[in-house]
Scaffold this active site. Sequence first.
Site, PDB file in Angstrom:
ATOM      1  N   GLY A 286       0.826  -1.192   0.000  1.00 54.23           N
ATOM      2  CA  GLY A 286       0.000   0.000   0.000  1.00 54.23           C
ATOM      3  C   GLY A 286       0.862   1.244   0.000  1.00 54.23           C
ATOM      4  O   GLY A 286       2.006   1.218  -0.483  1.00 54.23           O
ATOM      5  N   GLU A 314       5.667  -3.598   0.734  1.00 65.74           N
ATOM      6  CA  GLU A 314       5.994  -2.990  -0.555  1.00 65.74           C
ATOM      7  C   GLU A 314       5.078  -1.791  -0.693  1.00 65.74           C
ATOM      8  O   GLU A 314       3.863  -1.901  -0.538  1.00 65.74           O
ATOM      9  CB  GLU A 314       5.794  -3.989  -1.694  1.00 65.74           C
ATOM     10  CG  GLU A 314       6.349  -3.502  -3.027  1.00 65.74           C
ATOM     11  CD  GLU A 314       5.260  -2.955  -3.938  1.00 65.74           C
ATOM     12  OE1 GLU A 314       5.331  -1.743  -4.249  1.00 65.74           O
ATOM     13  OE2 GLU A 314       4.367  -3.711  -4.327  1.00 65.74           O
ATOM     14  N   CYS A 348       2.384  -0.166  -9.115  1.00 65.60           N
ATOM     15  CA  CYS A 348       3.515   0.291  -8.286  1.00 65.60           C
ATOM     16  C   CYS A 348       4.728   0.588  -9.152  1.00 65.60           C
ATOM     17  O   CYS A 348       5.559   1.432  -8.814  1.00 65.60           O
ATOM     18  CB  CYS A 348       3.872  -0.778  -7.258  1.00 65.60           C
ATOM     19  SG  CYS A 348       2.496  -1.314  -6.241  1.00 65.60           S
TER      20      CYS A 348
END
Length: 564
Positions: A286, A314, A348
């Site tokens: 998150g 992560e 991401c």
Amino acid sequence: KEKMMMMRGVRALGGQRHQMYTTLGSSAVPKVANEPFFHYAPGSKERDELRSTIDRMMQECPEIPCIVGGKEYRTGRIATQVMPTRHGHVLCKFHEADDEVAAKAVEAAMEAKASWENMNKEDRWAIFLKAADLLATKYRSELCAATMLGTGKNVWQGEIDSSVETIDFWRFAAKYASQIYEMQPPENSFGVWNRMEYRPLEGFVMAISPFNFIAIGANLHSSPNIMGNTSVWKPSHTTMLGSYTIYKILEEAGLPPGVVNMIPGTPEVVGKLVDHPDMGGLHFTGSTRTFNHLWKQVANNIENYKSYPRIVGETGGKNFHFVHESADIESLVNSTVRGAFEYQGQKCSATSRMYVPTTIWPEIKEKLVERTRSLKQGCVTDFDTFVAAVIDETAFDRITPFIDEAKSSSTANVIVGGGYDKSQGYFIEPTIIETRDPRSPTMVTELFAPVLTVYPYDPKDFEATLKLCDTTSPYALTGAVWAQDREVASYVSKVLRNAAGNFYINDKSTGSIVGQQPFGGARRSGTNDKSGSMLNLLRWVSVRSTKDNFLPCDGINYPHEQEP
């Protein structure tokens, strides 16, 4: 007689009943390979099936309970999941956990712990291998449709996430777990047998998952589960339909009650569980801000835990393409458009900043603008959509001021895109910003948006620009060098060694594949424990070394103590 035979596998211990398992003979996990992609071409069976499933789901609106110890709990605290591309359409309703249900989730995880960790490892792994096969066949279109509709992914993005990556996570985890168990001490003194036992953590694992990948949500609890841990799982509110499907697949595959306890809920309710004395680990994906908060929460509570919790996380990334004059321009442009705008830049690893020599920027700029303008933006129910909508109104309202600021900036120019509209869905046009300020807001801040910022640099300033690339962002998740000159590519790779946990040479900064490119970054991007690899699984075990001595000790004194 049949009942007596069944009871032979059960014993009473401390007032509880624990299943006992034995294996006679060794076994090997079936050969594992990456799941093949479905391409959903016109006229294909998979395309027709996916279309039919989407149409059916659009007509349904299931009410999803919390699931604790295999039981359904309906708290009455109803929330909804809507389509990002049609936010007036409610896909499902779900019950948020209250304090009572959250506490029950921990109790259920702890109650299931002994039988789960004592289960024969092959039986544990078989559950996840079966789940992978169920997803590859029976539930493929179901989960892909739930992912598309619920998180705003087009067909291809839904396929590579919900189907392929989830399947690969489960299958490769079983393979890696078997390899871990085989790692034993290489030496044994005469009369001694040394062994290593890979024990699950003492306590439960708290798994908190993001909105952008259904596969990540599945992996955050499954990795600890495969190593014998039980978990409490908080899925993202904006993934509930897909997350519920994941749980039902695992349940059908034979996952015992209490091994995974699914409790959607607010941070105020679920966050309290991080303070629980029995929390043995935290598996998180998150925002950096939330991860920092959780880490501080653990630190402030450190005296109360039974064991030091394992923290694996992560978070974000400000991922780059660093371009040299020798770059293959055609490949660079195509890959950059994909890297920046697939899934609306909400990966991401999405490409969000690029450094380009001024000598080749005009040609690259022209091609980038042309190809970005050609992208079809629309609803995910239209199969020709490339770019859809960002996840929700909060994201939309956070992103658009950055675009407006760039439009009015004296050092930046929006060269394509820049429009946005949330009347029907949360649509933001794929946007490219050219800047003369290498530390402008959109070069530094993680936006999680379909926004790419380009800084053209003088080739004479190659070294200085490399340093800029390394120091501009607090993140270090992914990055790529674009250079046909191999010496340059090698040099940039070394200089930017710590700027990215996943580094690409002449490829886009996105698209890691389980079993091929273990994923994770350092600095403010997380703990770099590499999801989809053996390294991550090792975080969920506590090793016990055993020395088994076969020979008696026949004295106390040592030879050096004797008189000459």
